[in-house]
Design a protein around this motif. Structure first.
Motif, mmCIF file in Angstrom:
data_model
loop_
_atom_site.group_PDB
_atom_site.id
_atom_site.type_symbol
_atom_site.label_atom_id
_atom_site.label_comp_id
_atom_site.label_asym_id
_atom_site.label_seq_id
_atom_site.Cartn_x
_atom_site.Cartn_y
_atom_site.Cartn_z
ATOM 1 N N PRO A 29 0.997 -1.150 0.016
ATOM 2 C CA PRO A 29 0.010 0.023 -0.243
ATOM 3 C C PRO A 29 0.942 1.334 -0.100
ATOM 4 N N ALA A 30 0.396 2.324 -0.794
ATOM 5 C CA ALA A 30 1.334 3.507 -0.607
ATOM 6 C C ALA A 30 1.555 3.825 0.543
ATOM 7 N N GLU A 31 0.607 3.707 1.459
ATOM 8 C CA GLU A 31 0.992 4.701 2.735
ATOM 9 C C GLU A 31 2.125 4.193 3.639
ATOM 10 N N LEU A 32 2.562 2.691 2.972
ATOM 11 C CA LEU A 32 3.717 2.159 3.813
ATOM 12 C C LEU A 32 4.971 2.475 2.972
ATOM 13 N N ARG A 33 4.766 3.395 1.849
ATOM 14 C CA ARG A 33 6.206 3.442 0.932
ATOM 15 C C ARG A 33 6.780 4.689 1.454
ATOM 16 N N PRO A 34 8.076 4.910 1.803
ATOM 17 C CA PRO A 34 8.479 6.073 2.400
ATOM 18 C C PRO A 34 8.446 7.100 1.311
ATOM 19 N N VAL A 35 8.332 6.906 0.038
ATOM 20 C CA VAL A 35 8.272 7.854 -1.148
ATOM 21 C C VAL A 35 6.814 8.465 -0.987
ATOM 22 N N TRP A 36 6.016 8.015 -0.541
ATOM 23 C CA TRP A 36 4.631 8.655 -0.089
ATOM 24 C C TRP A 36 4.544 9.153 1.303
ATOM 25 N N SER A 94 4.319 2.386 11.931
ATOM 26 C CA SER A 94 4.952 2.961 10.774
ATOM 27 C C SER A 94 5.211 4.350 10.931
ATOM 28 N N LEU A 95 4.332 5.274 11.693
ATOM 29 C CA LEU A 95 4.616 6.712 11.841
ATOM 30 C C LEU A 95 6.227 6.595 12.117
ATOM 31 N N ALA A 96 6.523 6.015 13.386
ATOM 32 C CA ALA A 96 7.922 6.426 13.739
ATOM 33 C C ALA A 96 8.914 6.191 13.054
ATOM 34 N N ARG A 97 8.763 5.387 12.022
ATOM 35 C CA ARG A 97 9.875 4.825 11.069
ATOM 36 C C ARG A 97 9.748 5.952 10.160
ATOM 37 N N ALA A 98 8.726 6.499 9.705
ATOM 38 C CA ALA A 98 8.642 7.577 8.917
ATOM 39 C C ALA A 98 9.378 8.780 9.116
ATOM 40 N N PRO B 396 20.416 1.021 3.123
ATOM 41 C CA PRO B 396 19.794 1.189 2.193
ATOM 42 C C PRO B 396 18.295 1.723 2.691
ATOM 43 N N VAL B 397 17.828 2.702 2.259
ATOM 44 C CA VAL B 397 16.514 3.063 2.708
ATOM 45 C C VAL B 397 15.382 1.870 2.466
ATOM 46 N N PRO B 398 14.713 1.544 3.302
ATOM 47 C CA PRO B 398 13.815 0.405 3.156
ATOM 48 C C PRO B 398 12.634 0.614 2.433
ATOM 49 N N GLU B 399 12.159 -0.142 1.381
ATOM 50 C CA GLU B 399 11.134 0.254 0.584
ATOM 51 C C GLU B 399 9.761 0.265 1.263
#
Lengths: 164, 681
Positions: A29-36, A94-98, B396-399
């Motif tokens: 899911p997009a919300e688990l992707r760092p780029v989003w 996952s927020l903490a990781r983000a 590496p930044v995790p995906e």
């Protein structure tokens, strides 16, 4: 040995017919992707009062922004149409990781260990995003309506209820 | 010829009495010669004004005539006198020989300029005592179409009633006369800057200039395109009407717990349908057709009527049996209804779940797309860093933002993920569609079952009544049963009647649809017909011949042709443009318009047989001598056509040009408007 071969080996011991596993990519899911997630996080910070946010504010807004339903509930609560106990805020690991990631790559930083603020690079990225038409539409609309109203006071009240 | 000018009269009532001018036209070439500033253009503009075509000259709501007709004119002895009232008379004749005089006022105390009077006689050449006058209007919204519109009358007079043009929205409207007349009339100031240069601009019309050319030449190709357009419109209407009828009828039936089978949602070419449509009702044992039910119930009714109404005592045994059966059926029905309702609820929940799922998928997709847009349009380093190595911990930044030290799988790329979501959406949509139709069917069934349940309850009540009533009373139950049967039969028969009516309506539509489709199939291929080709060939030959006669010089005439796509002169397939000198443009316009006039002599066209040229102001450089152009125009006399040419060429030289050719010569010295009201040959 890489994971796929490992699996194949184990199963080979159980069945004695030749077969193999093919690795297929898995949807995320997009919300688990760092780029989003990280840009989303930066947008949240940029809409908070004084462009900084405490953990509580982050958790609340992070939860609120997730779905149409949660967005609607928060807007209703602020407008006074619904009572505060309608919001069941979920804490998300996952927020903490983000947040860690955002800080790690230098897009945000902790001031006095209390409030998360945008770095210059972070501000530049936010500006870029806001200039593009048609990205993060729903989220930005929501944050624009609501962001500055999510004061620390408000968040405290909301989360307090849970503890009672 | 379908429009010939016989005479023009301008009249201005001044403070010193009446002033005016009269010009009498004949067949063939008419040359009107006068000095440059002495009003020869006024005469030409007056013709345009009388015909209500001033949109060709001006886009404002003004009268395109000079000061002399509107305010004050200058007399022979250079005195300025006020004009109190003025008007224009134009006497014309059509193909049937009918002669009328058109009158339009320029200045008048009460009569407005948009009134045009038509006298049914010749007021200029003859006296015109006691002839009728009819009033019309121009330049009011819709005057081109309403009964009192002048152009409507003029259209009929010329024989152009069928002239139409298609708008961009596909509808057909009458062809505005001011769109056609730029091919007939060329005015001094702007008319020579190109072919049809003075066509006014109206929005929403499909290629008006091309349509004008097509119409004047009466090319068949328009009819083909037009017919196709109209047929397509009708086809659409039929499809819409069919869908509406089917939708309404099906909805009505659903409310009664009845389902219609076998009628397509779109018009069918075959009628009657191979498989007869049927109505079905849900019963305790399943779906039955209305036909079957009617037969069954009629049988039961016959049985019932055949025997007399028994007394209560006589039937008690039977009644008791029937009561037991009815109560049993009601029980079963109750169970069936309960189960059906449970299933309905289940489907509704499924639907809700599916909608939730689809919404979540849509949101996820949007977010993935956002990432793609960000990558494409936002190119800060910051974003790229998220896809490489973390500068702080050098890992590496995790995906994926999940905890756990190692990622034991590969995640899809953004593009792959979007594709995946799309597949999911397709699948779930498919499932949703099925759930929706299953839900609809279940609801219809529940309605029918509930109705049957109601019936049964009424019957049971009646039976109980009978069993507990006095023994020699007529069996209420039997009576009731008969009434019930008759009611039910009535209902079923009404359904059948409605179906019949509905099918008849569809039958009509199917018929029309069949005819429209067949007509569309039999329409010839789009394009020019043979007759069209011949006409255009003729125009091409006449056009190129004339240019040779006139001394066209810009390039070799062999490169010229008439385009079969635009019907305009073209050089090797391209529209003529800047490669022509000004005087060659004049030759081109003259030759083209004359070529169309000429083809009208030998083939059937819509040309009125009239051309009016107001000589162009001589531009610098080249002077063009009309000496070569006039003889060709003079041939029009033999064919009952007219070419009117207004010029300010010195009299000597014009008379020399005209010396060998048949013509009508009109001239005057000094001013056009004078006390003596006639200018003679």
């Amino acid at each position: 040995m890489p994971p796929s071969e490992h699996k194949t080996e184990r199963f080979r011991r159980v069945f004695d017919v030749p077969f193999s596993f093919d690795e297929r990519p898995i949807p995320v899911p997009a919300e688990l992707r760092p780029v989003w997630r990280v840009p989303m996080l930066l947008l949240i910070i940029s809409h908070c009062r004084a462009q900084q946010a405490t953990w509580q504010q982050l958790h609340l807004l992070n939860w609120a922004v997730r779905s149409q339903r949660s967005r609607r509930i928060v807007i209703s609560i602020i407008a006074g149409h619904e009572s505060i106990d309608r919001a069941i805020v979920r804490y998300e690991p996952s927020l903490a990781r983000a947040v860690d990631l955002a800080v790690g790559v230098g897009l945000a930083f902790w001031e006095k260990g209390r409030a998360l603020k945008l770095s210059e690079e972070g501000k530049a990225l936010v500006k870029q995003i806001e200039e593009i038409d048609g990205v993060f539409i729903e989220e930005r609309e929501f944050l624009a309506r609501v962001g500055s109203k999510i004061t620390q006071n408000f968040v405290a009240r909301l989360l307090e209820w849970r503890l009672k | 010829m379908s429009l010939k000018l016989r005479g023009l009269r301008l009249t201005a009532i001044t403070s010193e009495g009446p002033y005016g001018a009269t010009l009498l036209f004949g067949d063939g070439l008419n040359v009107l010669r006068a000095g440059n500033t002495s009003g020869k253009s006024t005469a030409v503009q007056a013709i345009v004004y009388a015909l209500g075509l001033e949109p060709m000259l001006t886009s404002k709501y003004e009268v395109p005539l000079p000061h002399a007709m509107k305010e004050a004119l200058t007399t022979e002895d250079e005195q300025e006198i006020a004009v109190l009232e003025s008007h224009v008379l134009l006497e014309v004749e059509n193909r049937e020989g009918s002669v009328v005089t058109i009158q339009r006022w320029v200045k008048h105390e009460t009569i407005k300029t948009n009134l045009v009077a038509v006298w049914s006689g010749a007021l200029i050449r003859e006296d015109g005592e006691g002839i009728d006058r009819r009033d019309f209007y121009v330049r009011l919204a819709g005057s081109a179409r309403s009964e009192v519109g002048f152009h409507d009358w003029l259209r009929k007079f010329i024989g152009w009633d069928a002239a139409t043009i298609i708008k961009n929205d596909g509808t057909e409207v009458p062809l505005y006369l001011e769109l056609v007349f730029p091919l007939i009339f060329v005015e001094q100031k702007h008319g020579w800057s190109g072919i049809q240069a003075q066509t006014p601009h109206y929005g929403g019309l499909l290629e008006p200039k091309k349509r004008a050319r097509e119409f004047l030449l009466a090319l068949d190709v328009y009819n083909g395109a037009r017919d196709r357009q109209l047929l397509r419109q009708e086809q659409q209407q039929i499809v819409a009407a069919w869908a509406a009828a089917e939708g309404t009828f099906t909805a009505t039936l659903e409310r009664l717990g009845v389902v219609l089978k076998g009628v397509p949602q779109e018009p069918s070419m075959e009628w009657p349908l191979i498989v007869q449509p049927t109505l079905t009702i849900a019963g305790t044992e399943g779906w039955r057709t209305v036909d079957e039910l009617i037969e069954e119930l009629e049988g039961q009714l016959r049985e019932l009527i055949g025997s007399d109404i028994p007394s209560a005592e006589q039937v008690s045994g039977e009644m008791a049996q029937r009561l037991a059966a009815a109560e049993k059926e009601l029980n079963l029905l109750g169970a069936a209804i309960a189960q059906a309702e449970e299933e309905e609820q289940f489907e509704e929940e499924s639907l809700r779940a599916l909608d939730g799922r689809l919404a979540a998928l849509a949101e996820d997709r949007r977010r993935h797309e956002d990432v793609m847009k960000l990558r494409r349009l936002g190119s800060t380093q910051g974003l790229r860093k998220l896809e490489q190595e973390c500068p702080t911990c050098h890992q590496p930044v995790p995906e994926v933002l999940l905890s756990g030290s190692e990622q034991a799988w590969t995640s899809m790329s953004i593009a792959e993920n979007i594709q995946f979501i799309d597949q999911q959406v397709e699948t779930f949509r498919g499932i949703r569609d099925e759930v929706v139709s299953a839900l609809a069917a279940k609801r219809v069934r529940i309605t029918a079952l509930r109705e049957r349940s109601g019936e049964l309850k009424r019957e049971i009540r009646a039976l109980k009544n009978t069993l507990t009533s006095a023994s020699d009373m007529p069996s209420v139950a039997t009576v009731r049963r008969q009434v019930l049967l008759e009611e039910r039969l009535g209902f079923l028969r009404r359904l059948e009647a409605d179906l019949g009516g509905f099918l008849m309506a569809l039958g009509n539509l199917a018929n029309r649809y069949f005819n429209v489709r067949r007509a569309l199939d039999t329409l010839p291929e789009q394009g020019l017909t043979e007759s069209d080709e011949r006409k255009l060939n003729f125009v091409e030959r006449s056009f190129t011949d004339q240019l040779r006669e006139y001394g066209f010089r810009s390039f070799s005439i062999d490169l010229l042709s008439i385009s079969r796509a635009s019907y305009l002169p073209a050089r090797e397939g391209f529209d003529l443009g800047f490669d022509l000198s000004a005087s060659d443009w004049i030759r081109v316009i003259w030759a083209y318009l004359l070529a169309i006039l000429e083809v009208a002599r030998y083939r059937s066209t819509n040309h009125p047989g009239l051309l009016i040229f107001d000589e162009p102001r001589q531009q610098a450089a080249e002077t063009l001598s009309f000496a070569a152009l006039l003889p060709r125009a003079a041939t029009s006399a033999r064919f009952d056509q007219q070419v009117i040419f207004a010029t300010s060429e010195p009299e000597e030289s014009i008379l020399e040009m005209l010396s060998e050719i048949p013509h009508v010569y009109l001239t005057y010295s000094g001013r056009l408007l004078r006390r003596v009201p006639s200018v003679e040959e």
